[in-house]
Each structure stands twice: as structure tokens, then as C-alpha cells.
Design a protein around this motif. Sequence first.
Motif, PDB file in Angstrom:
ATOM      1  N   PRO A  20       0.833  -1.203   0.000  1.00  0.00           N
ATOM      2  CA  PRO A  20       0.000   0.000   0.000  1.00  0.00           C
ATOM      3  C   PRO A  20       0.865   1.250   0.000  1.00  0.00           C
ATOM      4  O   PRO A  20       2.010   1.229   0.451  1.00  0.00           O
ATOM      5  N   GLY A  21       0.318   2.349  -0.543  1.00  0.00           N
ATOM      6  CA  GLY A  21       1.049   3.611  -0.503  1.00  0.00           C
ATOM      7  C   GLY A  21       1.295   4.195  -1.874  1.00  0.00           C
ATOM      8  O   GLY A  21       1.246   3.504  -2.900  1.00  0.00           O
ATOM      9  N   THR A  22       1.581   5.469  -1.896  1.00  0.00           N
ATOM     10  CA  THR A  22       1.961   6.159  -3.123  1.00  0.00           C
ATOM     11  C   THR A  22       3.423   5.881  -3.429  1.00  0.00           C
ATOM     12  O   THR A  22       4.180   5.445  -2.547  1.00  0.00           O
ATOM     13  N   PRO A  23       3.887   6.151  -4.653  1.00  0.00           N
ATOM     14  CA  PRO A  23       5.317   5.979  -4.942  1.00  0.00           C
ATOM     15  C   PRO A  23       6.200   6.779  -3.995  1.00  0.00           C
ATOM     16  O   PRO A  23       7.265   6.314  -3.587  1.00  0.00           O
ATOM     17  N   GLU A  24       5.750   7.971  -3.621  1.00  0.00           N
ATOM     18  CA  GLU A  24       6.555   8.793  -2.710  1.00  0.00           C
ATOM     19  C   GLU A  24       6.661   8.150  -1.327  1.00  0.00           C
ATOM     20  O   GLU A  24       7.725   8.187  -0.688  1.00  0.00           O
ATOM     21  N   GLN A  25       5.577   7.546  -0.841  1.00  0.00           N
ATOM     22  CA  GLN A  25       5.615   6.885   0.467  1.00  0.00           C
ATOM     23  C   GLN A  25       6.492   5.633   0.426  1.00  0.00           C
ATOM     24  O   GLN A  25       7.254   5.369   1.364  1.00  0.00           O
ATOM     25  N   VAL A  26       6.389   4.874  -0.649  1.00  0.00           N
ATOM     26  CA  VAL A  26       7.204   3.668  -0.760  1.00  0.00           C
ATOM     27  C   VAL A  26       8.678   4.041  -0.921  1.00  0.00           C
ATOM     28  O   VAL A  26       9.567   3.406  -0.346  1.00  0.00           O
ATOM     29  N   TRP A  27       8.954   5.092  -1.687  1.00  0.00           N
ATOM     30  CA  TRP A  27      10.326   5.574  -1.842  1.00  0.00           C
ATOM     31  C   TRP A  27      10.915   5.958  -0.478  1.00  0.00           C
ATOM     32  O   TRP A  27      12.048   5.599  -0.162  1.00  0.00           O
ATOM     33  N   GLN A  28      10.157   6.683   0.317  1.00  0.00           N
ATOM     34  CA  GLN A  28      10.649   7.069   1.644  1.00  0.00           C
ATOM     35  C   GLN A  28      11.012   5.841   2.467  1.00  0.00           C
ATOM     36  O   GLN A  28      12.025   5.839   3.194  1.00  0.00           O
ATOM     37  N   ALA A  29      10.208   4.788   2.369  1.00  0.00           N
ATOM     38  CA  ALA A  29      10.461   3.575   3.138  1.00  0.00           C
ATOM     39  C   ALA A  29      11.679   2.806   2.630  1.00  0.00           C
ATOM     40  O   ALA A  29      12.400   2.188   3.419  1.00  0.00           O
ATOM     41  N   MET A  30      11.929   2.859   1.315  1.00  0.00           N
ATOM     42  CA  MET A  30      12.978   2.023   0.737  1.00  0.00           C
ATOM     43  C   MET A  30      14.309   2.745   0.548  1.00  0.00           C
ATOM     44  O   MET A  30      15.365   2.101   0.557  1.00  0.00           O
ATOM     45  N   GLY A  35      13.359   5.749   6.695  1.00  0.00           N
ATOM     46  CA  GLY A  35      12.386   4.793   6.183  1.00  0.00           C
ATOM     47  C   GLY A  35      12.801   3.355   6.426  1.00  0.00           C
ATOM     48  O   GLY A  35      12.016   2.536   6.918  1.00  0.00           O
ATOM     49  N   ASN A  36      14.053   2.999   6.099  1.00  0.00           N
ATOM     50  CA  ASN A  36      14.534   1.639   6.336  1.00  0.00           C
ATOM     51  C   ASN A  36      14.501   1.285   7.815  1.00  0.00           C
ATOM     52  O   ASN A  36      14.205   0.149   8.189  1.00  0.00           O
ATOM     53  N   SER A  37      14.809   2.258   8.658  1.00  0.00           N
ATOM     54  CA  SER A  37      14.830   2.007  10.098  1.00  0.00           C
ATOM     55  C   SER A  37      13.438   1.735  10.648  1.00  0.00           C
ATOM     56  O   SER A  37      13.296   1.225  11.765  1.00  0.00           O
ATOM     57  N   ALA A  38      12.410   2.068   9.891  1.00  0.00           N
ATOM     58  CA  ALA A  38      11.032   1.879  10.339  1.00  0.00           C
ATOM     59  C   ALA A  38      10.508   0.474  10.087  1.00  0.00           C
ATOM     60  O   ALA A  38       9.450   0.111  10.618  1.00  0.00           O
ATOM     61  N   TRP A  39      11.233  -0.343   9.277  1.00  0.00           N
ATOM     62  CA  TRP A  39      10.730  -1.694   9.002  1.00  0.00           C
ATOM     63  C   TRP A  39      11.837  -2.743   8.854  1.00  0.00           C
ATOM     64  O   TRP A  39      11.551  -3.938   8.884  1.00  0.00           O
ATOM     65  N   PHE A 126      19.967 -14.230   0.916  1.00  0.00           N
ATOM     66  CA  PHE A 126      19.425 -12.871   0.826  1.00  0.00           C
ATOM     67  C   PHE A 126      17.918 -12.929   0.600  1.00  0.00           C
ATOM     68  O   PHE A 126      17.136 -12.258   1.285  1.00  0.00           O
ATOM     69  N   GLU A 127      17.527 -13.737  -0.372  1.00  0.00           N
ATOM     70  CA  GLU A 127      16.113 -13.837  -0.717  1.00  0.00           C
ATOM     71  C   GLU A 127      15.305 -14.391   0.454  1.00  0.00           C
ATOM     72  O   GLU A 127      14.235 -13.883   0.795  1.00  0.00           O
ATOM     73  N   GLY A 128      15.847 -15.417   1.110  1.00  0.00           N
ATOM     74  CA  GLY A 128      15.123 -16.067   2.188  1.00  0.00           C
ATOM     75  C   GLY A 128      14.981 -15.213   3.420  1.00  0.00           C
ATOM     76  O   GLY A 128      14.072 -15.421   4.234  1.00  0.00           O
ATOM     77  N   GLY A 129      15.865 -14.224   3.591  1.00  0.00           N
ATOM     78  CA  GLY A 129      15.810 -13.399   4.777  1.00  0.00           C
ATOM     79  C   GLY A 129      14.800 -12.268   4.731  1.00  0.00           C
ATOM     80  O   GLY A 129      14.496 -11.660   5.767  1.00  0.00           O
ATOM     81  N   TRP A 130      14.243 -11.967   3.554  1.00  0.00           N
ATOM     82  CA  TRP A 130      13.394 -10.789   3.421  1.00  0.00           C
ATOM     83  C   TRP A 130      11.923 -10.949   3.802  1.00  0.00           C
ATOM     84  O   TRP A 130      11.286  -9.975   4.208  1.00  0.00           O
ATOM     85  N   PRO A 131      11.285 -12.133   3.660  1.00  0.00           N
ATOM     86  CA  PRO A 131       9.819 -12.184   3.806  1.00  0.00           C
ATOM     87  C   PRO A 131       9.269 -11.585   5.092  1.00  0.00           C
ATOM     88  O   PRO A 131       8.265 -10.856   5.060  1.00  0.00           O
ATOM     89  N   GLY A 132       9.866 -11.881   6.244  1.00  0.00           N
ATOM     90  CA  GLY A 132       9.356 -11.315   7.488  1.00  0.00           C
ATOM     91  C   GLY A 132       9.443  -9.804   7.504  1.00  0.00           C
ATOM     92  O   GLY A 132       8.497  -9.110   7.917  1.00  0.00           O
ATOM     93  N   PHE A 133      10.586  -9.266   7.047  1.00  0.00           N
ATOM     94  CA  PHE A 133      10.755  -7.813   7.008  1.00  0.00           C
ATOM     95  C   PHE A 133       9.795  -7.173   6.015  1.00  0.00           C
ATOM     96  O   PHE A 133       9.268  -6.079   6.267  1.00  0.00           O
ATOM     97  N   PHE A 134       9.559  -7.836   4.888  1.00  0.00           N
ATOM     98  CA  PHE A 134       8.620  -7.291   3.911  1.00  0.00           C
ATOM     99  C   PHE A 134       7.204  -7.208   4.499  1.00  0.00           C
ATOM    100  O   PHE A 134       6.434  -6.306   4.150  1.00  0.00           O
ATOM    101  N   GLU A 135       6.862  -8.145   5.370  1.00  0.00           N
ATOM    102  CA  GLU A 135       5.549  -8.063   6.006  1.00  0.00           C
ATOM    103  C   GLU A 135       5.485  -6.879   6.969  1.00  0.00           C
ATOM    104  O   GLU A 135       4.470  -6.192   7.064  1.00  0.00           O
ATOM    105  N   VAL A 136       6.596  -6.626   7.687  1.00  0.00           N
ATOM    106  CA  VAL A 136       6.654  -5.428   8.523  1.00  0.00           C
ATOM    107  C   VAL A 136       6.508  -4.180   7.650  1.00  0.00           C
ATOM    108  O   VAL A 136       5.794  -3.232   8.010  1.00  0.00           O
ATOM    109  N   LEU A 137       7.162  -4.156   6.495  1.00  0.00           N
ATOM    110  CA  LEU A 137       7.044  -3.041   5.559  1.00  0.00           C
ATOM    111  C   LEU A 137       5.589  -2.810   5.168  1.00  0.00           C
ATOM    112  O   LEU A 137       5.110  -1.668   5.153  1.00  0.00           O
ATOM    113  N   ARG A 138       4.891  -3.893   4.862  1.00  0.00           N
ATOM    114  CA  ARG A 138       3.489  -3.754   4.452  1.00  0.00           C
ATOM    115  C   ARG A 138       2.655  -3.127   5.576  1.00  0.00           C
ATOM    116  O   ARG A 138       1.848  -2.222   5.340  1.00  0.00           O
ATOM    117  N   VAL A 139       2.851  -3.620   6.807  1.00  0.00           N
ATOM    118  CA  VAL A 139       2.086  -3.082   7.941  1.00  0.00           C
ATOM    119  C   VAL A 139       2.456  -1.625   8.186  1.00  0.00           C
ATOM    120  O   VAL A 139       1.590  -0.776   8.447  1.00  0.00           O
TER     121      VAL A 139
END
Length: 266
Positions: A20-30, A35-39, A126-139
Amino acid sequence: MPIKKDKSGKRWVEMELLVPGTPEQVWQAMATGAGNSAWFTRTEIEEHVGGTIHFDLGAMGSSTGEVTAWEPPLRFGYVERDWSEGAPPVATEITITARSGDRCVMRMVHSLFASSDDWDDQLEGFEGGWPGFFEVLRVYLAHFAGREAATCGAMESVDASESQVWRRLTELFGTAGADFGDGIVARETPERLSGVIERIEQSAKHRYQVLRLAAPGPGVALIGTYRWGESTHASVSLYLYGDDAKRKAAASEPKWRAWLERAVKA
């Protein structure tokens, strides 16, 4: 997804996530440190090509790289040259594509050049380590985007089966046998937690739960276990949001480190 290869020696893994989010919101997170520190983890980014990016990985050390692409709010890239002794540099590229309904597709690619498969396990890691963090990103994007954030957490390793450690951890959090959407109250943790289960994953590759917190304040908890070598690693990460998030995180971290050490070795 499997590792992809081409004749030039390039090897890569790629992941896509609808968030969820606009490109600007997702950019801030990534693409920003805040942004990275938030998820994900405590991160510092100099926001230009040639700038430094630094990830503080806690008990697992740290990683530093260089920003190679900076095209807000659509494309961000960086390279890490010293991520593992003797390894070729690993490059990461993140692209953000808008979709209808204030959603975006975030695509992440990790790639390196190698003449053999010596580093394939690490790429898969690398790939296997991301799913949990990506779920935090979504929330985070769905409920807390742009808010002041701070993270704290703990990690411990123990000579026990992963199923044993996972059972112990979920019992203490009050989430053993729980389902998506269930409300939980954890009273056997160093701080009383209450919230809602956003994600449960239990498979041969992943064991983790993501909780959206109401207490001790707005936030997200990520708890998980994984097997590495002869040991099982247990981790707890708390992402706290609000004006006093940094103060709360600083006060909480030593409590969680001491608690987790006792919990997994009990």
C-alpha cells in the motif's frame, strides 16, 4: 524464486511485493535511512549517487555500501563490496511502480558476477531473509507511513531444535496456536504487549510472526527462528512509532536482550 544466470556470469535473485502507498511513500520507506529504520534495521543513507549506505545489523554486524542509482521516486540502487570475505560485490536495485488504488509494486533484485556457484547459497540466503521484514514493511505502509520510528531487538543462538525454540517463543508471546487476525496479549515478555496478528508463517524455510501492536504503543513486532549450521537462532525485533519512539526503543532493548537469552536457554 530460483537463482537466475546469464552467459556473462551475472547471477541474481529477484522479488516483487505489492504494497500500500503512493510511490513517494514507498520511496521514503525504501531509499531513506529513516524509512529503512522503520521496518528493517537501523540505516543511514546519503541521498545521492556516490553516497554511503550503512546497515547496522545488531548482533550480526554491519554492512556498508555505495549508492549507485538515485531516481526518486522510482529507482534506487546500491552496491556492497565487502559483504563477505572474498566475495564479489553484490548489487541491489529497487524499482517502484505505481498501481491503482494507492498501491505500488516494489521490485528488489540482488545480483553479482561470478564464474562459479560458490556464492549461490548466500544469494538464496538474501532472498530467504526478506519475507518477514517485507511483512513489517506492508504493515508500516498501511498504518504508520511517515511517522517517527525507532527499532530495538535481540538475537540469540542455542543448541536446540528449531521446533523446540519456536514453540517456546510463541508460548511466551501468547501466540501458540493463534491465527491471522487474532488479538493477543503477551504478559510473559519483558514488556506487556497487546495487538493483532498480521502474519503467521511456518514452513521448512520460514518461521515467523508479525504482530501489529497497540501496547506498549503503536508499533510492530517481528518474532522468528531459523536454523544456521548446528544452532537455532531466535530473534525479536520491535518497531515503535511516534514522537517518543527513540526513547522507548533505547529503554526497551537491554530488557529484551536479557529476556531472550533466558527464554531460549530455559
